[in-house]
Design an enzyme around this catalytic site. Structure first.
Site, PDB file in Angstrom:
ATOM      1  CG  ASP A   1      -1.919   1.146   1.444  1.00  0.00           C
ATOM      2  OD1 ASP A   1      -2.545   1.418   0.255  1.00  0.00           O
ATOM      3  OD2 ASP A   1      -1.912   1.892   2.263  1.00  0.00           O
TER       4      ASP A   1
ATOM      5  CG  ASP B   1      -1.916   7.605  -0.083  1.00  0.00           C
ATOM      6  OD1 ASP B   1      -0.822   8.175  -0.651  1.00  0.00           O
ATOM      7  OD2 ASP B   1      -2.684   7.067  -0.982  1.00  0.00           O
TER       8      ASP B   1
END
Length: 221
Positions: free
Chosen positions: A7, A9
């Protein structure tokens, strides 16, 4: 074969690139502060709370791409990378990605943030595969609409499976699949890989990781 998924952010980055892109445009006078900033914060709060309507949000977040010429967007994004993104990338995050790349694993960044914002960030990490929400483009300009399935929650699984199919693989083909994430919004994918890792997790994911015995780590300084 091994698959490593990251991932972006608040995982590889110590902040949210989608939110910061909007704030960057506000701070540079591209977007009106009074009409945009409060709404941007509201949507981010909904994301954190797990109540975000992704299609409603994308109608808001992709609008600035449609309103401006590609050359202006690229120029602003170069400054955005320098001022907002590079300070959010810490050595442990770079080292983690290098370790997986160096081991010869198939690596991809998978993110709900659109590919215009995130493609240069993936390039900075040296990751050539990016699975992101795709903004629609027609005649060389963004339309403000989404192309295909948004890469969010269950949509991350859909987009991952589509990407793997293009490479001639399925998730079950891999001896090990690992996914690093900070967010409870990523539980659908975290539950599907052979090794889920919570990275600087939000409270909901931290509780879930403790319940399931998932490892927890930090990529901050």
């Amino acid at each position: 074969m091994r698959l490593a998924l990251f991932d972006l952010d608040n995982t590889l980055l110590s902040g949210d690139s989608d939110y910061e892109w909007g704030q960057f445009l506000v701070d540079h006078g591209v977007l009106d502060r009074a009409s945009y900033e409060a709404q941007n914060r509201t949507y981010y709060g909904q994301y954190v709370a797990g109540s975000l309507d992704i299609h409603e949000y994308l109608g808001f977040a992709l609008r600035p791409l449609a309103a401006h010429a590609p050359e202006d967007l690229r120029r602003w994004h170069a400054e955005f990378m320098r001022l907002r993104i590079l300070p959010m990338i810490h050595p442990p995050a770079r080292a983690l990605v290098r370790r997986h790349l160096g081991a010869g694993e198939l690596c991809a960044i998978i993110t709900a943030t659109n590919s215009f914002v995130t493609a240069p960030i993936a390039e900075t990490f040296g990751v050539k595969h990016l699975i992101a929400t795709e903004p629609e483009v027609r005649e060389g300009r963004f339309t403000g609409r989404v192309a295909g399935t948004p890469c969010f929650r269950e949509g991350k699984l859909v987009r991952l499976e589509q990407w793997l199919a293009e490479l001639g693989h399925k998730l079950r083909d891999f001896d090990e699949s690992i996914f690093y994430s900070d967010s409870h919004n990523d539980l659908p994918l975290l539950e599907r890989v052979t090794r889920a890792v919570a990275v600087d997790p939000d409270d909901a994911l931290a509780a879930e990781a403790a319940r399931r015995g998932w490892p927890v780590m930090s990529l901050r300084r």
